[in-house]
Design a protein around this motif. Structure first.
Motif, PDB file in Angstrom:
ATOM      1  N   LYS A  63      38.649  31.260  36.450  1.00 50.68           N
ATOM      2  CA  LYS A  63      38.043  32.521  36.009  1.00 50.68           C
ATOM      3  C   LYS A  63      38.092  33.561  37.135  1.00 50.68           C
ATOM      4  O   LYS A  63      38.392  34.724  36.899  1.00 50.68           O
ATOM      5  N   MET A  64      37.836  33.123  38.389  1.00 53.76           N
ATOM      6  CA  MET A  64      37.915  34.054  39.521  1.00 53.76           C
ATOM      7  C   MET A  64      39.353  34.544  39.716  1.00 53.76           C
ATOM      8  O   MET A  64      39.584  35.711  40.001  1.00 53.76           O
ATOM      9  N   ARG A  79      35.732  27.560  36.889  1.00 56.21           N
ATOM     10  CA  ARG A  79      35.249  28.812  37.476  1.00 56.21           C
ATOM     11  C   ARG A  79      36.261  29.399  38.454  1.00 56.21           C
ATOM     12  O   ARG A  79      36.351  30.615  38.607  1.00 56.21           O
ATOM     13  N   TYR A 123      41.554  34.765  37.363  1.00 59.61           N
ATOM     14  CA  TYR A 123      41.826  35.656  36.232  1.00 59.61           C
ATOM     15  C   TYR A 123      41.260  37.052  36.502  1.00 59.61           C
ATOM     16  O   TYR A 123      41.904  38.058  36.217  1.00 59.61           O
ATOM     17  N   TYR A 124      40.062  37.118  37.079  1.00 62.59           N
ATOM     18  CA  TYR A 124      39.487  38.423  37.414  1.00 62.59           C
ATOM     19  C   TYR A 124      40.330  39.138  38.472  1.00 62.59           C
ATOM     20  O   TYR A 124      40.506  40.347  38.419  1.00 62.59           O
ATOM     21  N   ARG A 125      40.861  38.361  39.438  1.00 65.01           N
ATOM     22  CA  ARG A 125      41.732  38.953  40.451  1.00 65.01           C
ATOM     23  C   ARG A 125      43.003  39.489  39.786  1.00 65.01           C
ATOM     24  O   ARG A 125      43.509  40.541  40.124  1.00 65.01           O
ATOM     25  N   LYS A 126      43.518  38.750  38.788  1.00 67.65           N
ATOM     26  CA  LYS A 126      44.700  39.207  38.054  1.00 67.65           C
ATOM     27  C   LYS A 126      44.396  40.523  37.343  1.00 67.65           C
ATOM     28  O   LYS A 126      45.225  41.436  37.315  1.00 67.65           O
ATOM     29  N   GLN A 127      43.210  40.649  36.777  1.00 71.01           N
ATOM     30  CA  GLN A 127      42.843  41.869  36.074  1.00 71.01           C
ATOM     31  C   GLN A 127      42.666  43.054  37.019  1.00 71.01           C
ATOM     32  O   GLN A 127      43.007  44.172  36.669  1.00 71.01           O
ATOM     33  N   THR A 128      42.150  42.814  38.225  1.00 74.11           N
ATOM     34  CA  THR A 128      41.890  43.923  39.138  1.00 74.11           C
ATOM     35  C   THR A 128      43.092  44.269  40.005  1.00 74.11           C
ATOM     36  O   THR A 128      43.383  45.434  40.216  1.00 74.11           O
TER      37      THR A 128
END
Length: 116
Positions: free
Chosen positions: A76-77, A73, A79-84
């Motif tokens: 995953k967090m 997890r 990865y979300y930071r990488k996307q944003t």
């Protein structure tokens, strides 16, 4: 344009505060410039001394999740930071700071427990 041809990237150091990366898009004659902020070690340590700059809640959540059975997890967090924010690294030194505090606390507890 050949699909197997590698994309060439150019790194230009425009100033001490930012790193510019240009990737030719092929659709226009001028390449698009993307700015990524860089942080110097001095700025990092200044942020480490300022508690208002730290996201302590997020760092504590990450440490808590790493101690559970589901450490993926945290990936995953990230990865979300990488996307944003479009970068993997954290600008926030809170995780490092809390880790150092816990190492010091466990060293003191070890010394007291075993009378070293």
């Amino acid at each position: 344009m050949d699909a197997n041809m590698p994309v060439q990237t150019r790194l230009n150091k425009s100033s001490s505060s930012s790193l510019r990366i240009s990737v030719p898009s092929g659709s226009s004659s001028a390449p698009d410039m993307i700015e990524y902020p860089t942080i110097t070690p001095q700025q990092y340590f200044q942020r480490m001394c300022s508690v208002d700059q730290m996201d302590l809640q997020n760092a504590v959540d990450q440490m808590r999740i790493l101690c559970t059975l589901y450490p993926q997890r945290v990936y995953k967090m990230a990865y979300y930071r990488k996307q944003t924010k479009n970068h993997w690294a954290r600008d926030d030194p809170a995780f490092c700071f809390l880790q150092l505090v816990m190492i010091v606390a466990s060293s003191i507890a070890y010394g007291l427990a075993f009378r070293v």
